[in-house]
Design a protein around this motif. Structure first.
Motif, PDB file in Angstrom:
ATOM      1  N   PHE A  79      -5.535  -7.915  -8.503  1.00  0.00           N
ATOM      2  CA  PHE A  79      -5.544  -9.113  -7.710  1.00  0.00           C
ATOM      3  C   PHE A  79      -4.842  -9.103  -6.415  1.00  0.00           C
ATOM      4  O   PHE A  79      -3.959  -8.408  -6.272  1.00  0.00           O
ATOM      5  CB  PHE A  79      -4.582  -9.905  -8.557  1.00  0.00           C
ATOM      6  CG  PHE A  79      -5.051 -10.276 -10.056  1.00  0.00           C
ATOM      7  CD1 PHE A  79      -6.118 -11.071 -10.281  1.00  0.00           C
ATOM      8  CD2 PHE A  79      -4.191  -9.963 -11.218  1.00  0.00           C
ATOM      9  CE1 PHE A  79      -6.663 -11.278 -11.605  1.00  0.00           C
ATOM     10  CE2 PHE A  79      -4.476 -10.135 -12.448  1.00  0.00           C
ATOM     11  CZ  PHE A  79      -5.851 -11.040 -12.653  1.00  0.00           C
ATOM     12  N   VAL A  80      -5.746  -9.775  -5.664  1.00  0.00           N
ATOM     13  CA  VAL A  80      -5.265  -9.690  -4.115  1.00  0.00           C
ATOM     14  C   VAL A  80      -5.018 -11.003  -3.864  1.00  0.00           C
ATOM     15  O   VAL A  80      -5.929 -12.022  -4.215  1.00  0.00           O
ATOM     16  CB  VAL A  80      -6.372  -9.138  -3.289  1.00  0.00           C
ATOM     17  CG1 VAL A  80      -5.985  -9.322  -1.791  1.00  0.00           C
ATOM     18  CG2 VAL A  80      -6.574  -7.802  -3.738  1.00  0.00           C
ATOM     19  N   PHE A  81      -3.976 -11.520  -3.242  1.00  0.00           N
ATOM     20  CA  PHE A  81      -3.572 -12.769  -2.505  1.00  0.00           C
ATOM     21  C   PHE A  81      -3.519 -12.779  -1.331  1.00  0.00           C
ATOM     22  O   PHE A  81      -2.405 -12.114  -0.847  1.00  0.00           O
ATOM     23  CB  PHE A  81      -2.345 -13.402  -3.261  1.00  0.00           C
ATOM     24  CG  PHE A  81      -1.904 -14.709  -3.001  1.00  0.00           C
ATOM     25  CD1 PHE A  81      -2.800 -15.648  -3.036  1.00  0.00           C
ATOM     26  CD2 PHE A  81      -0.669 -14.623  -2.149  1.00  0.00           C
ATOM     27  CE1 PHE A  81      -2.231 -17.108  -2.402  1.00  0.00           C
ATOM     28  CE2 PHE A  81      -0.259 -16.027  -1.679  1.00  0.00           C
ATOM     29  CZ  PHE A  81      -0.976 -17.166  -1.983  1.00  0.00           C
ATOM     30  N   PRO A  82      -4.204 -13.436  -0.518  1.00  0.00           N
ATOM     31  CA  PRO A  82      -4.019 -13.655   0.825  1.00  0.00           C
ATOM     32  C   PRO A  82      -3.350 -14.615   1.372  1.00  0.00           C
ATOM     33  O   PRO A  82      -3.304 -15.499   1.408  1.00  0.00           O
ATOM     34  CB  PRO A  82      -5.544 -13.744   1.399  1.00  0.00           C
ATOM     35  CG  PRO A  82      -6.259 -14.557   0.322  1.00  0.00           C
ATOM     36  CD  PRO A  82      -5.488 -13.966  -0.884  1.00  0.00           C
TER      37      PRO A  82
ATOM     38  N   PRO B   3       3.248  -5.694  -1.078  1.00  0.00           N
ATOM     39  CA  PRO B   3       2.659  -6.343   0.242  1.00  0.00           C
ATOM     40  C   PRO B   3       1.566  -5.467   0.775  1.00  0.00           C
ATOM     41  O   PRO B   3       1.741  -4.170   0.503  1.00  0.00           O
ATOM     42  CB  PRO B   3       3.697  -6.365   1.353  1.00  0.00           C
ATOM     43  CG  PRO B   3       4.821  -5.094   0.854  1.00  0.00           C
ATOM     44  CD  PRO B   3       4.594  -5.112  -0.746  1.00  0.00           C
ATOM     45  N   ILE B   4       0.442  -6.140   1.193  1.00  0.00           N
ATOM     46  CA  ILE B   4      -0.482  -5.430   1.860  1.00  0.00           C
ATOM     47  C   ILE B   4      -1.180  -6.017   3.081  1.00  0.00           C
ATOM     48  O   ILE B   4      -0.764  -7.017   3.273  1.00  0.00           O
ATOM     49  CB  ILE B   4      -1.908  -4.889   0.925  1.00  0.00           C
ATOM     50  CG1 ILE B   4      -2.431  -6.547   0.493  1.00  0.00           C
ATOM     51  CG2 ILE B   4      -1.528  -4.367  -0.225  1.00  0.00           C
ATOM     52  CD1 ILE B   4      -3.547  -6.351  -0.115  1.00  0.00           C
ATOM     53  N   GLU B   5      -1.893  -5.322   4.016  1.00  0.00           N
ATOM     54  CA  GLU B   5      -2.425  -6.021   5.096  1.00  0.00           C
ATOM     55  C   GLU B   5      -3.951  -6.048   4.766  1.00  0.00           C
ATOM     56  O   GLU B   5      -4.744  -5.175   4.590  1.00  0.00           O
ATOM     57  CB  GLU B   5      -2.218  -4.776   6.417  1.00  0.00           C
ATOM     58  CG  GLU B   5      -0.750  -4.821   6.623  1.00  0.00           C
ATOM     59  CD  GLU B   5      -0.498  -3.849   8.049  1.00  0.00           C
ATOM     60  OE1 GLU B   5      -1.573  -3.353   8.462  1.00  0.00           O
ATOM     61  OE2 GLU B   5       0.635  -3.943   8.433  1.00  0.00           O
TER      62      GLU B   5
ATOM     63  N   PHE C 240      -8.987  -2.815   5.289  1.00  0.00           N
ATOM     64  CA  PHE C 240      -8.747  -3.111   3.902  1.00  0.00           C
ATOM     65  C   PHE C 240     -10.316  -3.340   3.277  1.00  0.00           C
ATOM     66  O   PHE C 240     -10.406  -3.082   2.183  1.00  0.00           O
ATOM     67  CB  PHE C 240      -8.068  -4.338   3.794  1.00  0.00           C
ATOM     68  CG  PHE C 240      -8.020  -5.037   2.399  1.00  0.00           C
ATOM     69  CD1 PHE C 240      -7.188  -4.583   1.365  1.00  0.00           C
ATOM     70  CD2 PHE C 240      -8.774  -5.909   1.934  1.00  0.00           C
ATOM     71  CE1 PHE C 240      -7.217  -4.989   0.109  1.00  0.00           C
ATOM     72  CE2 PHE C 240      -8.644  -6.531   0.803  1.00  0.00           C
ATOM     73  CZ  PHE C 240      -8.064  -5.821  -0.354  1.00  0.00           C
ATOM     74  N   TRP C 241     -10.914  -4.102   4.157  1.00  0.00           N
ATOM     75  CA  TRP C 241     -12.255  -4.206   3.272  1.00  0.00           C
ATOM     76  C   TRP C 241     -13.313  -2.949   3.308  1.00  0.00           C
ATOM     77  O   TRP C 241     -14.045  -2.983   2.510  1.00  0.00           O
ATOM     78  CB  TRP C 241     -12.874  -5.619   4.278  1.00  0.00           C
ATOM     79  CG  TRP C 241     -12.228  -6.592   4.119  1.00  0.00           C
ATOM     80  CD1 TRP C 241     -11.595  -7.454   4.825  1.00  0.00           C
ATOM     81  CD2 TRP C 241     -12.261  -7.612   2.887  1.00  0.00           C
ATOM     82  NE1 TRP C 241     -10.962  -8.532   4.494  1.00  0.00           N
ATOM     83  CE2 TRP C 241     -11.495  -8.530   3.234  1.00  0.00           C
ATOM     84  CE3 TRP C 241     -12.560  -7.570   1.593  1.00  0.00           C
ATOM     85  CZ2 TRP C 241     -10.846  -9.400   2.289  1.00  0.00           C
ATOM     86  CZ3 TRP C 241     -12.489  -8.377   0.664  1.00  0.00           C
ATOM     87  CH2 TRP C 241     -11.406  -9.495   1.070  1.00  0.00           C
ATOM     88  N   GLN C 242     -12.952  -2.043   4.252  1.00  0.00           N
ATOM     89  CA  GLN C 242     -13.901  -0.986   4.163  1.00  0.00           C
ATOM     90  C   GLN C 242     -13.471   0.072   3.093  1.00  0.00           C
ATOM     91  O   GLN C 242     -14.278   0.963   2.802  1.00  0.00           O
ATOM     92  CB  GLN C 242     -13.745  -0.009   5.625  1.00  0.00           C
ATOM     93  CG  GLN C 242     -14.195  -0.930   6.461  1.00  0.00           C
ATOM     94  CD  GLN C 242     -13.705  -0.205   8.109  1.00  0.00           C
ATOM     95  OE1 GLN C 242     -13.250   0.642   8.146  1.00  0.00           O
ATOM     96  NE2 GLN C 242     -14.328  -0.809   9.230  1.00  0.00           N
TER      97      GLN C 242
END
Length: 166
Positions: A79-82, A156-158, A163-165
């Motif tokens: 799950f990724v929450f921007p 936390p992530i950036e 990230f998309w690559q």
């Protein structure tokens, strides 16, 4: 590779057998075996050093049994929450707590264009005796209706082009 061949053929005393050591035998643990902390010989009992060495030998032997296959591809689901700048008036305290109870991260969640949170997509649980020691962690650990404890391991992530690559 040579070390693995040696490890596969070495005879290991089962961990359940008693330790038969000569009283004069000095066992020295290296920094890898003491968590990168140099310990003098007098800081641990020879029985402890013997067990650590046996466990190290066992780990090396087991590590050599791992097979690496070319072409393997793993698909991860998270799950990724921007988070970004959606809640500018708050500065939430983020705890990353493992199901074992170990604290992996502790800090204030920042606000910027790349800020995000990630969590596993499957339910995680924590033993009651561990969950009960965590106070003020209700956003991450709570009691379920069936009296088991849920834990959400989030960190936390950036969210940026890298990230998309990946």
């Amino acid at each position: 590779k040579r070390a693995c061949e040696q490890a596969k053929t070495m005879h290991l005393t089962p961990l359940t057998e008693p330790l038969n050591q000569e009283p004069s035998q000095i066992l020295v643990l290296n920094k890898e075996q003491t968590g990168d902390i140099p310990l003098p010989n007098w800081a641990y009992a020879k029985e402890v050093a013997s067990w650590v060495q046996k466990l190290t030998e066992s780990d090396k032997r087991k590590a050599c049994l791992v097979e690496v296959h070319t072409g393997f591809h793993e698909d991860l689901c998270r799950f990724v929450f921007p988070y970004r700048e959606h809640y500018p008036s708050t500065r939430p305290h983020l705890l990353t707590i493992l199901p074992s109870g170990q604290l992996e991260g502790d800090g204030i969640l920042g606000h910027n264009d790349e800020a995000g949170l990630v969590a596993y997509t499957f339910p995680q649980s924590m033993p009651a005796f561990i969950a009960e020691i965590w106070h003020n962690a209700d956003a991450f650990i709570w009691k379920r209706p069936n009296d088991t404890f849920a834990v959400v391991q989030t960190w936390p992530i950036e969210i940026n082009p890298y990230f998309w690559q990946s």
